[in-house]
Motif scaffolding. Structure first.
Motif, PDB file in Angstrom:
ATOM      1  N   LEU A  76      -4.587  -0.897  -3.926  1.00  0.00           N
ATOM      2  CA  LEU A  76      -5.269   0.161  -3.178  1.00  0.00           C
ATOM      3  C   LEU A  76      -4.399   1.413  -3.061  1.00  0.00           C
ATOM      4  O   LEU A  76      -4.876   2.539  -3.225  1.00  0.00           O
ATOM      5  CB  LEU A  76      -5.644  -0.344  -1.782  1.00  0.00           C
ATOM      6  CG  LEU A  76      -6.732  -1.419  -1.716  1.00  0.00           C
ATOM      7  CD1 LEU A  76      -6.929  -1.886  -0.274  1.00  0.00           C
ATOM      8  CD2 LEU A  76      -8.042  -0.892  -2.271  1.00  0.00           C
ATOM      9  N   GLY A  77      -3.116   1.214  -2.799  1.00  0.00           N
ATOM     10  CA  GLY A  77      -2.204   2.349  -2.689  1.00  0.00           C
ATOM     11  C   GLY A  77      -2.058   3.107  -3.992  1.00  0.00           C
ATOM     12  O   GLY A  77      -1.835   4.328  -3.998  1.00  0.00           O
TER      13      GLY A  77
ATOM     14  N   LEU B  89       7.875  11.140  -3.964  1.00  0.00           N
ATOM     15  CA  LEU B  89       9.216  11.410  -4.486  1.00  0.00           C
ATOM     16  C   LEU B  89       9.147  12.123  -5.831  1.00  0.00           C
ATOM     17  O   LEU B  89       9.952  13.017  -6.117  1.00  0.00           O
ATOM     18  CB  LEU B  89       9.998  10.098  -4.632  1.00  0.00           C
ATOM     19  CG  LEU B  89      10.410   9.409  -3.330  1.00  0.00           C
ATOM     20  CD1 LEU B  89      11.076   8.069  -3.619  1.00  0.00           C
ATOM     21  CD2 LEU B  89      11.347  10.297  -2.522  1.00  0.00           C
ATOM     22  N   SER B  90       8.158  11.739  -6.664  1.00  0.00           N
ATOM     23  CA  SER B  90       7.989  12.402  -7.953  1.00  0.00           C
ATOM     24  C   SER B  90       7.651  13.871  -7.764  1.00  0.00           C
ATOM     25  O   SER B  90       8.157  14.735  -8.488  1.00  0.00           O
ATOM     26  CB  SER B  90       6.878  11.703  -8.756  1.00  0.00           C
ATOM     27  OG  SER B  90       6.617  12.396  -9.953  1.00  0.00           O
ATOM     28  N   LEU B  91       6.810  14.182  -6.774  1.00  0.00           N
ATOM     29  CA  LEU B  91       6.443  15.571  -6.503  1.00  0.00           C
ATOM     30  C   LEU B  91       7.638  16.370  -5.990  1.00  0.00           C
ATOM     31  O   LEU B  91       7.845  17.522  -6.368  1.00  0.00           O
ATOM     32  CB  LEU B  91       5.323  15.624  -5.462  1.00  0.00           C
ATOM     33  CG  LEU B  91       3.905  15.333  -5.939  1.00  0.00           C
ATOM     34  CD1 LEU B  91       2.962  15.269  -4.753  1.00  0.00           C
ATOM     35  CD2 LEU B  91       3.450  16.398  -6.920  1.00  0.00           C
TER      36      LEU B  91
ATOM     37  N   PHE C  89       0.823  -1.212   0.000  1.00  0.00           N
ATOM     38  CA  PHE C  89       0.000   0.000   0.000  1.00  0.00           C
ATOM     39  C   PHE C  89       0.858   1.263   0.000  1.00  0.00           C
ATOM     40  O   PHE C  89       0.585   2.231  -0.722  1.00  0.00           O
ATOM     41  CB  PHE C  89      -0.917  -0.001   1.227  1.00  0.00           C
ATOM     42  CG  PHE C  89      -1.788   1.220   1.336  1.00  0.00           C
ATOM     43  CD1 PHE C  89      -2.952   1.330   0.597  1.00  0.00           C
ATOM     44  CD2 PHE C  89      -1.430   2.259   2.178  1.00  0.00           C
ATOM     45  CE1 PHE C  89      -3.757   2.460   0.688  1.00  0.00           C
ATOM     46  CE2 PHE C  89      -2.219   3.400   2.275  1.00  0.00           C
ATOM     47  CZ  PHE C  89      -3.393   3.493   1.531  1.00  0.00           C
ATOM     48  N   VAL C  90       1.917   1.251   0.792  1.00  0.00           N
ATOM     49  CA  VAL C  90       2.755   2.452   0.953  1.00  0.00           C
ATOM     50  C   VAL C  90       3.653   2.687  -0.264  1.00  0.00           C
ATOM     51  O   VAL C  90       3.946   3.841  -0.613  1.00  0.00           O
ATOM     52  CB  VAL C  90       3.609   2.322   2.236  1.00  0.00           C
ATOM     53  CG1 VAL C  90       4.657   3.436   2.305  1.00  0.00           C
ATOM     54  CG2 VAL C  90       2.713   2.355   3.465  1.00  0.00           C
ATOM     55  N   LEU C  91       4.078   1.622  -0.924  1.00  0.00           N
ATOM     56  CA  LEU C  91       5.071   1.723  -1.992  1.00  0.00           C
ATOM     57  C   LEU C  91       4.691   2.725  -3.093  1.00  0.00           C
ATOM     58  O   LEU C  91       5.477   3.636  -3.400  1.00  0.00           O
ATOM     59  CB  LEU C  91       5.333   0.336  -2.586  1.00  0.00           C
ATOM     60  CG  LEU C  91       6.606   0.175  -3.420  1.00  0.00           C
ATOM     61  CD1 LEU C  91       7.835   0.484  -2.597  1.00  0.00           C
ATOM     62  CD2 LEU C  91       6.697  -1.236  -3.978  1.00  0.00           C
ATOM     63  N   PRO C  92       3.514   2.616  -3.738  1.00  0.00           N
ATOM     64  CA  PRO C  92       3.190   3.586  -4.791  1.00  0.00           C
ATOM     65  C   PRO C  92       3.037   5.007  -4.264  1.00  0.00           C
ATOM     66  O   PRO C  92       3.327   5.980  -4.982  1.00  0.00           O
ATOM     67  CB  PRO C  92       1.868   3.058  -5.364  1.00  0.00           C
ATOM     68  CG  PRO C  92       1.302   2.193  -4.317  1.00  0.00           C
ATOM     69  CD  PRO C  92       2.464   1.597  -3.593  1.00  0.00           C
ATOM     70  N   ILE C  93       2.603   5.149  -3.018  1.00  0.00           N
ATOM     71  CA  ILE C  93       2.461   6.487  -2.428  1.00  0.00           C
ATOM     72  C   ILE C  93       3.828   7.133  -2.251  1.00  0.00           C
ATOM     73  O   ILE C  93       4.015   8.327  -2.517  1.00  0.00           O
ATOM     74  CB  ILE C  93       1.713   6.408  -1.082  1.00  0.00           C
ATOM     75  CG1 ILE C  93       0.294   5.893  -1.313  1.00  0.00           C
ATOM     76  CG2 ILE C  93       1.696   7.760  -0.384  1.00  0.00           C
ATOM     77  CD1 ILE C  93      -0.501   5.665  -0.042  1.00  0.00           C
ATOM     78  N   VAL C  94       4.807   6.342  -1.816  1.00  0.00           N
ATOM     79  CA  VAL C  94       6.179   6.859  -1.659  1.00  0.00           C
ATOM     80  C   VAL C  94       6.719   7.330  -3.005  1.00  0.00           C
ATOM     81  O   VAL C  94       7.294   8.420  -3.104  1.00  0.00           O
ATOM     82  CB  VAL C  94       7.102   5.772  -1.063  1.00  0.00           C
ATOM     83  CG1 VAL C  94       8.564   6.212  -1.141  1.00  0.00           C
ATOM     84  CG2 VAL C  94       6.708   5.480   0.379  1.00  0.00           C
TER      85      VAL C  94
END
Length: 307
Positions: A247-248, A138-140, A129-134
């Motif tokens: 979900l992430g 980072l992209s931002l 779940f956290v991986l795509p959010i991280v």
């Protein structure tokens, strides 16, 4: 050894249909070709065909050919439509296609339904779940202004090769979306916007797609073997990770660079109107996708024998 012969023309059509979804998933936000493959009960055979392509070329290639035909048709038919939709209705388009993806989640959760939820599996889902959010954060932080395909250097081409390989993973793992991945890294609009005649106007831009294509092919034949091994040894744990990532990914899109750039251009009352219509489209797409997966599941044959 797995049997890959087609019993009827209907099975060929099903694989073409799955291929269309895989092709569309590279262009259209929210569509997962591998989730559709699970829904239509051809995921395990497809994984076997691609992971054993070099060892059993004739058998695997003949089985994969309808899928490849579908991929070609789905990809090129989706380019024009998606470019137009993103140009005029970017936020609403993203919401609609994310709704389609959310509607297919029952297919993924069905794989872990009834399985014991212990600490290790909870951690796997949380990490997923956290991986795509991280990646989205980072992209931002590091990308600054909107990403473009101008002022490219050698480092960019290495990045695009890796991105192509990562996109191949999204086609192998259910619940993941290539377009969501490109949004997380902030390059979705740039890559889609330059597809077509634009990509041939500048050799450096054309080379981006060549490099990504090479990365994609390397990734498919490299990671398909790894995914097959994981499915053999840790199928349940694998789907706990996928459930978290899927979900992430939705959260990461709404806080990703492409969406943030849209938010910056909002003014009242457009803000309220776009949010309202976006939510409505997301819910409608969710309902359509959910009903489709349920109907497909109820009419499909029993699952394939596991690899």
């Amino acid at each position: 050894m797995m049997e890959l012969k087609y019993e009827s023309f209907k099975q060929v059509l099903i694989n073409i249909f799955v291929g269309v979804f895989i092709g569309l998933s590279v262009i259209v936000p929210g569509i997962s070709g591998s989730t559709m493959a699970i829904t239509m009960k051809v995921y395990d055979k497809g994984m076997y065909a691609f992971s054993h392509m070099f060892k059993e070329f004739k058998k695997c290639f003949l089985y994969a050919l309808p899928v490849l035909i579908g991929i070609f048709f789905g990809f090129f038919s989706g380019v024009v439509a998606v470019k137009l939709l993103l140009e005029y209705f970017p936020f609403m388009t993203i919401c609609f296609f994310l709704g389609l993806m959310i509607g297919t989640y029952p297919v993924i959760f069905k794989e872990i339904k009834g399985q014991r939820v212990n600490a290790s599996r909870t951690v796997l889902s949380a990490v997923g779940f956290v991986l795509p959010i991280v990646f989205s954060v980072l992209s931002l932080v590091f990308s600054g202004d909107a990403n473009t395909l101008t002022d490219l250097n050698f480092g960019h081409y290495i990045f695009f090769f890796v991105l192509g390989a990562l996109i191949s993973i999204t086609q192998l793992m259910p619940g993941l979306s290539a377009t969501v991945l490109m949004m997380v890294f902030g390059y979705y609009k740039a890559l889609i916007g330059n597809l077509g005649r634009e990509m041939f106007s500048d050799f450096k831009i054309f080379l981006v797609y060549v490099v990504m294509g090479c990365g994609f092919l390397v990734g498919v034949f490299t990671f398909s073997k790894a995914v097959e091994a994981i499915l053999n040894k840790a199928r349940v744990g694998f789907f706990f990770v996928i459930a978290g990532i899927s979900l992430g990914s939705v959260v990461s899109v709404f806080m990703g660079k492409d969406c943030v750039d849209i938010y910056k251009g909002w003014e009242w009352p457009e803000l309220f109107i776009e949010l309202f219509l976006g939510v409505c489209l997301l819910l409608c797409a969710f309902a359509l996708s959910f009903m489709f997966t349920k109907i497909s599941d109820s009419h499909s044959t029993p699952s394939q024998t596991r690899l």
